[in-house]
Design a protein around this motif. Structure first.
Motif, PDB file in Angstrom:
ATOM      1  N   UNK A  22       0.846  -1.184   0.000  1.00  0.00           N
ATOM      2  CA  UNK A  22       0.000   0.000   0.000  1.00  0.00           C
ATOM      3  C   UNK A  22       0.884   1.236   0.000  1.00  0.00           C
ATOM      4  N   UNK A  23       0.861   1.979  -1.056  1.00  0.00           N
ATOM      5  CA  UNK A  23       1.625   3.217  -1.138  1.00  0.00           C
ATOM      6  C   UNK A  23       0.781   4.323  -0.549  1.00  0.00           C
ATOM      7  N   UNK A  24       1.154   4.713   0.619  1.00  0.00           N
ATOM      8  CA  UNK A  24       0.350   5.726   1.285  1.00  0.00           C
ATOM      9  C   UNK A  24       0.952   7.098   1.037  1.00  0.00           C
ATOM     10  N   UNK A  25       0.175   8.092   1.267  1.00  0.00           N
ATOM     11  CA  UNK A  25       0.647   9.468   1.139  1.00  0.00           C
ATOM     12  C   UNK A  25       1.652   9.791   2.243  1.00  0.00           C
ATOM     13  N   UNK A  26       1.629   8.975   3.299  1.00  0.00           N
ATOM     14  CA  UNK A  26       2.559   9.193   4.393  1.00  0.00           C
ATOM     15  C   UNK A  26       4.000   8.959   3.948  1.00  0.00           C
ATOM     16  N   UNK A  27       4.212   8.001   3.008  1.00  0.00           N
ATOM     17  CA  UNK A  27       5.556   7.757   2.494  1.00  0.00           C
ATOM     18  C   UNK A  27       6.107   8.990   1.794  1.00  0.00           C
ATOM     19  N   UNK A  28       5.254   9.682   1.057  1.00  0.00           N
ATOM     20  CA  UNK A  28       5.690  10.906   0.383  1.00  0.00           C
ATOM     21  C   UNK A  28       6.011  11.993   1.401  1.00  0.00           C
ATOM     22  N   UNK A  29       5.245  12.029   2.481  1.00  0.00           N
ATOM     23  CA  UNK A  29       5.509  13.012   3.529  1.00  0.00           C
ATOM     24  C   UNK A  29       6.859  12.725   4.195  1.00  0.00           C
ATOM     25  N   UNK A  30       7.124  11.447   4.450  1.00  0.00           N
ATOM     26  CA  UNK A  30       8.418  11.053   5.029  1.00  0.00           C
ATOM     27  C   UNK A  30       9.547  11.440   4.082  1.00  0.00           C
ATOM     28  N   UNK A  31       9.359  11.161   2.789  1.00  0.00           N
ATOM     29  CA  UNK A  31      10.389  11.493   1.805  1.00  0.00           C
ATOM     30  C   UNK A  31      10.635  12.989   1.761  1.00  0.00           C
ATOM     31  N   UNK A  33      10.189  15.200   4.182  1.00  0.00           N
ATOM     32  CA  UNK A  33      10.918  15.586   5.399  1.00  0.00           C
ATOM     33  C   UNK A  33      12.391  15.189   5.318  1.00  0.00           C
ATOM     34  N   UNK A  34      12.656  13.987   4.811  1.00  0.00           N
ATOM     35  CA  UNK A  34      14.041  13.527   4.714  1.00  0.00           C
ATOM     36  C   UNK A  34      14.851  14.368   3.732  1.00  0.00           C
ATOM     37  N   UNK A  35      14.248  14.706   2.595  1.00  0.00           N
ATOM     38  CA  UNK A  35      14.959  15.522   1.601  1.00  0.00           C
ATOM     39  C   UNK A  35      15.252  16.905   2.172  1.00  0.00           C
ATOM     40  N   UNK A  36      14.287  17.498   2.876  1.00  0.00           N
ATOM     41  CA  UNK A  36      14.518  18.816   3.479  1.00  0.00           C
ATOM     42  C   UNK A  36      15.618  18.764   4.531  1.00  0.00           C
ATOM     43  N   UNK A  49      18.761  12.083  11.288  1.00  0.00           N
ATOM     44  CA  UNK A  49      17.490  12.448  10.651  1.00  0.00           C
ATOM     45  C   UNK A  49      16.320  11.763  11.353  1.00  0.00           C
ATOM     46  N   UNK A  50      16.464  10.469  11.638  1.00  0.00           N
ATOM     47  CA  UNK A  50      15.370   9.743  12.279  1.00  0.00           C
ATOM     48  C   UNK A  50      15.101  10.271  13.686  1.00  0.00           C
ATOM     49  N   UNK A  51      16.171  10.520  14.442  1.00  0.00           N
ATOM     50  CA  UNK A  51      15.989  11.043  15.800  1.00  0.00           C
ATOM     51  C   UNK A  51      15.342  12.418  15.783  1.00  0.00           C
ATOM     52  N   UNK A  52      15.699  13.243  14.804  1.00  0.00           N
ATOM     53  CA  UNK A  52      15.080  14.566  14.692  1.00  0.00           C
ATOM     54  C   UNK A  52      13.585  14.428  14.406  1.00  0.00           C
ATOM     55  N   UNK A  63      11.299   3.029  12.420  1.00  0.00           N
ATOM     56  CA  UNK A  63      12.638   3.309  11.866  1.00  0.00           C
ATOM     57  C   UNK A  63      12.930   2.488  10.626  1.00  0.00           C
ATOM     58  N   UNK A  64      12.369   1.278  10.509  1.00  0.00           N
ATOM     59  CA  UNK A  64      12.608   0.462   9.313  1.00  0.00           C
ATOM     60  C   UNK A  64      11.937   1.076   8.091  1.00  0.00           C
ATOM     61  N   UNK A  65      10.772   1.618   8.303  1.00  0.00           N
ATOM     62  CA  UNK A  65      10.056   2.268   7.200  1.00  0.00           C
ATOM     63  C   UNK A  65      10.791   3.527   6.748  1.00  0.00           C
ATOM     64  N   UNK A  66      11.231   4.335   7.717  1.00  0.00           N
ATOM     65  CA  UNK A  66      11.952   5.571   7.379  1.00  0.00           C
ATOM     66  C   UNK A  66      13.269   5.229   6.693  1.00  0.00           C
ATOM     67  N   UNK A  67      13.951   4.191   7.176  1.00  0.00           N
ATOM     68  CA  UNK A  67      15.225   3.820   6.564  1.00  0.00           C
ATOM     69  C   UNK A  67      15.033   3.298   5.146  1.00  0.00           C
ATOM     70  N   UNK A  68      13.950   2.548   4.899  1.00  0.00           N
ATOM     71  CA  UNK A  68      13.675   2.060   3.535  1.00  0.00           C
ATOM     72  C   UNK A  68      13.499   3.231   2.582  1.00  0.00           C
ATOM     73  N   UNK A  69      12.757   4.241   3.011  1.00  0.00           N
ATOM     74  CA  UNK A  69      12.547   5.418   2.156  1.00  0.00           C
ATOM     75  C   UNK A  69      13.848   6.194   2.002  1.00  0.00           C
ATOM     76  N   UNK A  70      14.631   6.277   3.071  1.00  0.00           N
ATOM     77  CA  UNK A  70      15.931   6.964   3.039  1.00  0.00           C
ATOM     78  C   UNK A  70      16.844   6.321   1.999  1.00  0.00           C
ATOM     79  N   UNK A  71      16.851   4.997   1.964  1.00  0.00           N
ATOM     80  CA  UNK A  71      17.685   4.293   0.973  1.00  0.00           C
ATOM     81  C   UNK A  71      17.147   4.457  -0.443  1.00  0.00           C
TER      82      UNK A  71
END
Length: 190
Positions: A22-31, A33-36, A49-52, A63-71
């Motif tokens: 399921x590609x949620x809009x939350x993944x785009x929001x995480x992306x 934030x990470x790019x900024x 980045x994750x701690x912030x 953290x696994x979800x954020x790291x997957x998007x980070x990669x």
């Protein structure tokens, strides 16, 4: 062949077979934030980045979800290679053609069986590799070195050059106190 039979034959559950991410809009929001964050803080890795995002912004993402998007965004920090010192090629040593053309002098040290350290002062004629002077003592002050060199000069004559390593220079080992070279050294340097 029905899906149920095929899944049973391969040992895969039907739920896994039918699962669609399921590609949620939350993944785009995480992306976003990470790019900024990585744009503003270039030296931050994933951990900062994750701690912030977790502690400062208050997002409860895994953290696994954020790291997957980070990669997926390829935001990994580049590991900088170590800078290597560029060293010039040393000039080849001049080969002396006769006695007293070039001498080499150096200090060495060793340790006795009882743990005391001894120092050795060596002077060698580079033409025939003859050991002109070997002084051994627990301490070799500059006056002793000067006396040894003057004795060798009286016996063999003055050399054209004296070669020594980078630690030792003719004006350095006797210039304690006033910062000027000692006059006694100039007796064999003339």
């Amino acid at each position: 062949m029905p899906v149920r039979v095929a899944c049973a034959a391969f040992g895969v559950s039907e739920t896994c077979y039918r699962y669609q991410a399921k590609h949620s809009a939350e993944n785009e929001e995480i992306a976003d934030h990470l790019v900024k964050l990585t744009h503003n803080q270039r030296n931050w890795g994933f951990g900062l980045c994750f701690l912030y995002l977790r502690n400062v912004k208050g997002f409860g993402w895994n953290h696994k979800r954020v790291y997957r998007i980070y990669r997926e965004l390829e935001l990994n920090l580049r590991i900088k290679p170590r800078k290597r010192l560029v060293r010039e090629q040393p000039e080849p040593l001049a080969v002396p053609m006769g006695l007293n053309e070039s001498w080499s002098m150096d200090f060495m040290h060793d340790q006795l069986a009882d743990g005391r350290s001894i120092r050795l002062f060596n002077v060698i004629d580079d033409f025939n590799r003859e050991g002109l002077c070997i002084d051994v003592d627990f301490s070799l002050p500059s006056q002793r070195v000067i006396r040894s060199l003057n004795q060798v000069i009286e016996w063999r004559g003055r050399p054209q050059t004296i070669r020594c390593d980078n630690v030792l220079n003719a004006s350095g080992f006797a210039s304690r106190g006033n910062g000027r070279p000692c006059e006694r050294i100039s007796s064999f340097a003339k």
